[in-house]
Design a protein around this motif. Structure first.
Motif, PDB file in Angstrom:
ATOM      1  N   ILE A 217     -73.840 -48.348  45.375  1.00 17.72           N
ATOM      2  CA  ILE A 217     -73.421 -47.126  46.065  1.00 17.72           C
ATOM      3  C   ILE A 217     -72.311 -46.460  45.261  1.00 17.72           C
ATOM      4  CG2 ILE A 217     -72.233 -46.256  48.131  1.00 17.72           C
ATOM      5  CD1 ILE A 217     -73.654 -48.576  49.660  1.00 17.72           C
ATOM      6  N   LEU A 218     -72.421 -45.149  45.044  1.00 15.75           N
ATOM      7  CA  LEU A 218     -71.390 -44.386  44.344  1.00 15.75           C
ATOM      8  C   LEU A 218     -70.668 -43.478  45.334  1.00 15.75           C
ATOM      9  CD1 LEU A 218     -73.328 -43.230  41.135  1.00 15.75           C
ATOM     10  CD2 LEU A 218     -71.944 -45.295  41.448  1.00 15.75           C
ATOM     11  N   ILE A 219     -69.340 -43.460  45.252  1.00 17.30           N
ATOM     12  CA  ILE A 219     -68.522 -42.545  46.049  1.00 17.30           C
ATOM     13  C   ILE A 219     -67.674 -41.746  45.070  1.00 17.30           C
ATOM     14  CG2 ILE A 219     -66.758 -42.310  47.838  1.00 17.30           C
ATOM     15  CD1 ILE A 219     -67.610 -45.045  48.914  1.00 17.30           C
ATOM     16  N   ASN A 220     -67.844 -40.434  45.073  1.00 14.69           N
ATOM     17  CA  ASN A 220     -67.086 -39.593  44.137  1.00 14.69           C
ATOM     18  C   ASN A 220     -66.237 -38.583  44.895  1.00 14.69           C
ATOM     19  OD1 ASN A 220     -66.039 -38.351  41.899  1.00 14.69           O
ATOM     20  ND2 ASN A 220     -67.887 -37.179  41.428  1.00 14.69           N
ATOM     21  N   THR A 221     -64.920 -38.800  44.862  1.00 13.04           N
ATOM     22  CA  THR A 221     -63.964 -37.830  45.396  1.00 13.04           C
ATOM     23  C   THR A 221     -63.030 -37.355  44.286  1.00 13.04           C
ATOM     24  OG1 THR A 221     -62.462 -39.627  46.047  1.00 13.04           O
ATOM     25  CG2 THR A 221     -63.999 -38.818  47.730  1.00 13.04           C
ATOM     26  N   ALA A 222     -63.424 -37.583  43.032  1.00  7.95           N
ATOM     27  CA  ALA A 222     -62.576 -37.219  41.889  1.00  7.95           C
ATOM     28  C   ALA A 222     -62.882 -35.785  41.463  1.00  7.95           C
ATOM     29  CB  ALA A 222     -62.790 -38.202  40.744  1.00  7.95           C
ATOM     30  N   ARG A 223     -63.847 -35.611  40.572  1.00  8.53           N
ATOM     31  CA  ARG A 223     -64.297 -34.290  40.144  1.00  8.53           C
ATOM     32  C   ARG A 223     -65.792 -34.369  39.851  1.00  8.53           C
ATOM     33  NH1 ARG A 223     -60.329 -32.640  42.043  1.00  8.53           N
ATOM     34  NH2 ARG A 223     -58.746 -31.220  41.179  1.00  8.53           N
ATOM     35  N   GLY A 224     -66.512 -33.299  40.158  1.00  9.70           N
ATOM     36  CA  GLY A 224     -67.946 -33.285  39.922  1.00  9.70           C
ATOM     37  C   GLY A 224     -68.299 -33.421  38.461  1.00  9.70           C
ATOM     38  N   GLU A 225     -67.395 -32.987  37.586  1.00 13.13           N
ATOM     39  CA  GLU A 225     -67.685 -32.973  36.154  1.00 13.13           C
ATOM     40  C   GLU A 225     -67.608 -34.350  35.507  1.00 13.13           C
ATOM     41  OE1 GLU A 225     -66.844 -29.000  37.551  1.00 13.13           O
ATOM     42  OE2 GLU A 225     -65.750 -30.890  37.756  1.00 13.13           O
ATOM     43  N   ILE A 226     -67.323 -35.405  36.275  1.00 12.26           N
ATOM     44  CA  ILE A 226     -67.390 -36.730  35.663  1.00 12.26           C
ATOM     45  C   ILE A 226     -68.841 -37.170  35.469  1.00 12.26           C
ATOM     46  CG2 ILE A 226     -65.134 -37.383  36.582  1.00 12.26           C
ATOM     47  CD1 ILE A 226     -66.533 -39.256  38.535  1.00 12.26           C
ATOM     48  N   PHE A 227     -69.794 -36.419  36.044  1.00  8.03           N
ATOM     49  CA  PHE A 227     -71.212 -36.662  35.772  1.00  8.03           C
ATOM     50  C   PHE A 227     -71.629 -35.904  34.512  1.00  8.03           C
ATOM     51  CE2 PHE A 227     -71.361 -37.933  40.218  1.00  8.03           C
ATOM     52  CZ  PHE A 227     -72.299 -38.959  40.202  1.00  8.03           C
ATOM     53  N   ARG A 228     -72.426 -36.557  33.661  1.00  9.81           N
ATOM     54  CA  ARG A 228     -72.980 -35.892  32.476  1.00  9.81           C
ATOM     55  C   ARG A 228     -74.438 -36.307  32.314  1.00  9.81           C
ATOM     56  NH1 ARG A 228     -69.875 -37.140  27.420  1.00  9.81           N
ATOM     57  NH2 ARG A 228     -68.534 -35.402  28.050  1.00  9.81           N
ATOM     58  N   PRO A 229     -75.351 -35.349  32.233  1.00  9.22           N
ATOM     59  CA  PRO A 229     -75.124 -33.934  32.515  1.00  9.22           C
ATOM     60  C   PRO A 229     -74.919 -33.723  34.005  1.00  9.22           C
ATOM     61  CG  PRO A 229     -77.456 -34.340  32.248  1.00  9.22           C
ATOM     62  CD  PRO A 229     -76.770 -35.641  31.930  1.00  9.22           C
ATOM     63  N   PRO A 230     -74.417 -32.562  34.413  1.00  6.87           N
ATOM     64  CA  PRO A 230     -74.206 -32.324  35.848  1.00  6.87           C
ATOM     65  C   PRO A 230     -75.465 -32.548  36.674  1.00  6.87           C
ATOM     66  CG  PRO A 230     -73.117 -30.626  34.567  1.00  6.87           C
ATOM     67  CD  PRO A 230     -73.914 -31.445  33.588  1.00  6.87           C
ATOM     68  N   ALA A 231     -76.627 -32.233  36.102  1.00 11.98           N
ATOM     69  CA  ALA A 231     -77.886 -32.404  36.830  1.00 11.98           C
ATOM     70  C   ALA A 231     -78.209 -33.868  37.085  1.00 11.98           C
ATOM     71  CB  ALA A 231     -79.022 -31.745  36.057  1.00 11.98           C
ATOM     72  N   LEU A 232     -77.503 -34.785  36.409  1.00 11.56           N
ATOM     73  CA  LEU A 232     -77.745 -36.210  36.626  1.00 11.56           C
ATOM     74  C   LEU A 232     -77.531 -36.577  38.086  1.00 11.56           C
ATOM     75  CD1 LEU A 232     -78.290 -39.053  35.511  1.00 11.56           C
ATOM     76  CD2 LEU A 232     -75.854 -39.213  34.954  1.00 11.56           C
ATOM     77  N   LEU A 233     -76.606 -35.894  38.732  1.00 10.08           N
ATOM     78  CA  LEU A 233     -76.340 -36.167  40.141  1.00 10.08           C
ATOM     79  C   LEU A 233     -77.597 -35.978  40.981  1.00 10.08           C
ATOM     80  CD1 LEU A 233     -74.416 -36.736  42.484  1.00 10.08           C
ATOM     81  CD2 LEU A 233     -73.672 -34.357  42.384  1.00 10.08           C
ATOM     82  N   ALA A 234     -78.376 -34.958  40.663  1.00 12.53           N
ATOM     83  CA  ALA A 234     -79.592 -34.684  41.432  1.00 12.53           C
ATOM     84  C   ALA A 234     -80.655 -35.753  41.228  1.00 12.53           C
ATOM     85  CB  ALA A 234     -80.151 -33.315  41.052  1.00 12.53           C
ATOM     86  N   SER A 235     -80.560 -36.512  40.140  1.00  8.37           N
ATOM     87  CA  SER A 235     -81.590 -37.512  39.842  1.00  8.37           C
ATOM     88  C   SER A 235     -81.225 -38.909  40.332  1.00  8.37           C
ATOM     89  CB  SER A 235     -81.849 -37.551  38.331  1.00  8.37           C
ATOM     90  OG  SER A 235     -80.708 -38.018  37.632  1.00  8.37           O
ATOM     91  N   LEU A 236     -80.096 -39.066  41.023  1.00  7.95           N
ATOM     92  CA  LEU A 236     -79.664 -40.393  41.455  1.00  7.95           C
ATOM     93  C   LEU A 236     -80.716 -41.144  42.274  1.00  7.95           C
ATOM     94  CD1 LEU A 236     -75.892 -39.896  42.393  1.00  7.95           C
ATOM     95  CD2 LEU A 236     -76.856 -40.998  40.369  1.00  7.95           C
ATOM     96  N   PRO A 237     -81.431 -40.484  43.201  1.00 14.89           N
ATOM     97  CA  PRO A 237     -82.409 -41.244  43.992  1.00 14.89           C
ATOM     98  C   PRO A 237     -83.485 -41.923  43.157  1.00 14.89           C
ATOM     99  CG  PRO A 237     -81.950 -39.136  45.033  1.00 14.89           C
ATOM    100  CD  PRO A 237     -81.315 -39.098  43.679  1.00 14.89           C
ATOM    101  N   GLY A 238     -83.733 -41.436  41.946  1.00 16.10           N
ATOM    102  CA  GLY A 238     -84.762 -42.033  41.109  1.00 16.10           C
ATOM    103  C   GLY A 238     -84.243 -43.086  40.151  1.00 16.10           C
TER     104      GLY A 238
END
Length: 392
Positions: A217-238
């Motif tokens: 489980i990931l919990i991110n309350t830091a900054r959205g930009e710690i994901f690279r690329p930003p679209a990676l966040l959308a692919s987490l379920p896979g």
């Protein structure tokens, strides 16, 4: 042309001549700062260089980017932000121009920790597991991460604390990033940085996530930009990971709906938003501006009466499910999630994002609530008391 130098005021400076431009959403902006000079307010995302032509001090929130373009030709000599993070401020530029900078670091540490513990207990309840059976990885153990670490340990969780810069300075009791592969839950509390050996922008990339155990489980309350690329966040379920809790987003306030849909809990950058935190931040910046001007610190205006009341636990719930209910109701995390998802269908989702953030600023911290319906000897009741709730 050489940089304009804006030095601190000389002794005897007439503070009444100070022209202060302040975000209208700052707590008690006019009442709190009025004795320090002439006050003008602005809407956070609408500030332009022309607005700064007649300003000596600028007080902003995270929605305002303070850089060379904004400050071009301005007489500003003091910049304050009522936020803990400062990635929206070009601090190197301010130092180069000898413009005094002040932040409100630490003032929202408690509400962020409250949000994170609410998320942890909520997901434990949904998975029908007790917190003590989970291992939590805390990435970044500054002010916020240290509170999360302490409160999670009090739940009986095994806690892995990871902070490479602190480890390099000799701080004991920390693990390296590779050890986080054994965690069930990872929560991130890092500043957004671009340079140096521990830059955090893009730290959550495919390679990092591939090292995690399935179901993490990931919990991110830091900054959205710690994901690279930003679209990676959308692919987490896979990616064979567990449910994600996300409060911060790439491209705010224009958030990709696919990223929101990928999260089990999605909120509009409100983890650190409470009435108390807004007050602490504004008072701290007022104190720093007053000190820079050589003026005395004075008590802040009285806060409006509390609207927080009792939280009565559902009779069917005991122990940690009861604690999850209490924290979710106190933080409003599920309501914020519901309203955020609904806002994606608004005509102007970006404006709806900002409106939701403003509404969530009325949230109160744990100490403002009394919990009823739990036996005093219930382990959950003992823990709730230890994190600030009143019982009875």
């Amino acid at each position: 042309m050489p940089a304009m130098i804006r030095r601190a005021p000389s002794p005897g400076y007439d503070a009444s001549a100070m022209r202060i431009l302040i975000d209208e959403a700052v707590w008690q902006a006019r009442a709190l700062f009025s004795d320090l000079g002439e006050i003008r307010t602005f809407s956070g995302r609408a500030l332009s260089p022309d607005d700064l032509r007649a300003a000596d001090a600028l007080i902003v929130r995270s929605v305002t980017r303070v850089d060379a373009a904004l400050l071009a030709g301005s007489p500003v000599r003091f910049v304050g932000t009522v936020t803990s993070g400062a990635d929206h401020i070009d601090t190197a530029l301010l130092a180069e121009r000898d413009i005094r900078f002040a932040d409100a670091a630490g003032t929202n540490s408690r509400p962020v920790a409250e949000y994170v513990l609410a998320a942890i207990l909520l997901l434990c309840e949904r998975a029908a597991v007790v917190p003590a059976s989970r291992t939590l990885g805390v990435v970044g153990v500054g002010r916020i991460g240290s509170i999360v670490r302490e409160w999670a340990a009090a739940l009986g969780m095994s806690v892995l604390a990871c902070d490479p810069p602190l480890a390099a300075s000799g701080r004991p009791g920390l693990v390296d990033l590779s050890a986080l592969a054994s965690a069930d839950i990872l929560t991130f509390h890092v500043p957004l940085t671009d340079t140096g050996p521990y830059a955090t922008r893009g730290m959550l990339d495919h390679a990092f996530l591939a090292r995690l155990r399935p179901g993490t489980i990931l919990i991110n309350t830091a900054r959205g930009e710690i994901f690279r690329p930003p679209a990676l966040l959308a692919s987490l379920p896979g990616l064979s990971l567990g449910p994600a809790v996300v409060d911060v987003w790439p491209g705010e306030p224009r958030v990709d709906p696919a990223c929101v849909r990928a999260a089990a809990v999605a909120t509009p950058h409100v983890a650190g938003y409470t009435a108390e935190a807004k007050e602490r931040a504004a008072v701290l910046i007022r104190e720093k501006l007053a000190a820079w001007l050589g003026r005395p610190v004075r008590p802040p205006p009285a806060r409006p009466p509390s609207d927080a009341g009792d939280i009565t636990v559902s009779p069917a719930k005991k122990a940690w499910p009861a604690a999850a209910e209490v924290l979710c109701r106190a933080t409003g995390i599920l309501d914020a999630d519901r309203r955020f998802r609904a806002s994606l269908a608004a005509e102007d989702p970006a404006a709806a994002f900002d409106a939701l953030r403003a509404a969530c600023a009325r949230r109160r911290e744990f100490a403002a609530f009394r919990v009823r319906g739990l036996d005093a000897g219930d382990p959950a009741a003992v823990w709730l008391s230890s994190v600030g709730f009143r019982l009875g």
